[in-house]
Design a protein around this motif. Structure first.
Motif, short mmCIF file in Angstrom:
data_model
loop_
_atom_site.label_atom_id
_atom_site.label_comp_id
_atom_site.label_asym_id
_atom_site.label_seq_id
_atom_site.Cartn_x
_atom_site.Cartn_y
_atom_site.Cartn_z
N MET A 1 7.04 16.48 65.70
CA MET A 1 7.59 17.78 65.97
C MET A 1 6.53 18.83 65.65
O MET A 1 6.19 19.04 64.50
CB MET A 1 8.84 18.01 65.13
N THR A 2 6.02 19.46 66.69
CA THR A 2 4.93 20.41 66.54
C THR A 2 5.35 21.80 66.96
O THR A 2 5.96 21.99 68.01
CB THR A 2 3.71 19.98 67.38
N ILE A 3 5.02 22.77 66.15
CA ILE A 3 5.22 24.18 66.46
C ILE A 3 3.83 24.77 66.67
O ILE A 3 2.97 24.67 65.80
CB ILE A 3 5.96 24.90 65.32
N PHE A 32 7.75 18.93 60.37
CA PHE A 32 7.12 19.78 61.38
C PHE A 32 5.63 19.91 61.11
O PHE A 32 5.20 20.02 59.96
CB PHE A 32 7.74 21.18 61.38
N PRO A 50 8.23 20.46 76.45
CA PRO A 50 9.26 20.21 75.44
C PRO A 50 9.17 18.82 74.81
O PRO A 50 9.65 18.63 73.70
CB PRO A 50 10.56 20.38 76.22
N SER A 51 8.49 17.89 75.46
CA SER A 51 8.38 16.54 74.89
C SER A 51 7.42 16.48 73.70
O SER A 51 7.56 15.62 72.85
CB SER A 51 7.96 15.54 75.96
N ASN A 52 6.43 17.39 73.65
CA ASN A 52 5.51 17.35 72.51
C ASN A 52 5.39 18.67 71.76
O ASN A 52 4.62 18.77 70.81
CB ASN A 52 4.12 16.85 72.95
N THR A 53 6.13 19.70 72.16
CA THR A 53 6.09 20.98 71.49
C THR A 53 7.51 21.40 71.15
O THR A 53 8.33 21.59 72.05
CB THR A 53 5.43 22.07 72.37
N THR A 54 7.80 21.53 69.86
CA THR A 54 9.13 21.95 69.43
C THR A 54 9.35 23.43 69.71
O THR A 54 10.42 23.83 70.15
CB THR A 54 9.31 21.69 67.92
N MET A 55 8.33 24.25 69.45
CA MET A 55 8.45 25.69 69.64
C MET A 55 7.09 26.30 69.88
O MET A 55 6.08 25.83 69.34
CB MET A 55 9.08 26.34 68.40
N TYR A 81 7.39 26.05 80.45
CA TYR A 81 7.79 25.44 79.18
C TYR A 81 9.20 25.89 78.81
O TYR A 81 10.04 25.07 78.44
CB TYR A 81 6.76 25.82 78.10
N GLY A 86 12.00 24.39 76.52
CA GLY A 86 11.20 24.70 75.33
C GLY A 86 11.70 25.94 74.62
O GLY A 86 12.39 26.78 75.22
#
Length: 145
Positions: A1-3, A32, A50-55, A81, A86
């Motif tokens: 989970m990456t922001i 995160f 959205p598959s690799n970026t939470t926000m 996104y 996203g």
């Protein structure tokens, strides 16, 4: 989970670094990862899904410079996104950027277009103008420790 926090041309490095530090302290125990993303990565768009970026977070800065740096492709990547599910958070410049139109008043009035998540005009004072005097035509930046 990456922001991802935008930290490229046009962004306030001070703002981006403070956001990263604060969010890392608050969210690292929940799994995160808080990372910066630059204008080149936004323009390329490979990290914005959205598959690799939470926000995706856009903090303070100058959106006219951000738009030049990321180009139409970067703007489209951010919109795609969001349209794909996203999450976007806008703080200061980033909140203005979410609107269709931006109208800054002050000694050097500026009108611009934004990302278009809200089909209306965001109005406000220029973020860095004359020293703060309590009016909408002035501003100040302070650091709180």
């Amino acid at each position: 989970m990456t922001i991802y926090i935008y930290n490229g041309i046009g962004s306030s490095t001070f703002s981006a670094n403070n956001l990263k530090r604060s969010l890392t302290m608050a969210l690292q125990n929940f799994g995160f990862k808080i990372k910066h993303i630059g204008h080149k990565e936004v323009r390329e768009g490979t990290l914005l899904s959205p598959s690799n970026t939470t926000m995706f977070i856009m903090g303070g800065g100058r959106f006219t410079e951000v738009k030049k740096a990321i180009g139409e492709n970067g703007l489209l990547n951010i919109r795609n996104y969001i349209n794909s599910g996203g999450l976007y958070t806008g703080i200061c410049m980033g909140s203005y950027a979410a609107f269709s139109n931006i109208d800054f008043t002050g000694k050097d009035r500026r009108i611009s277009t934004g990302l278009g998540f809200f089909n209306t005009t965001a109005r406000g004072s220029l973020p860095i103008t004359s020293p703060y005097d309590g009016t909408g035509d002035s501003a100040t930046i302070i650091e709180i420790n």
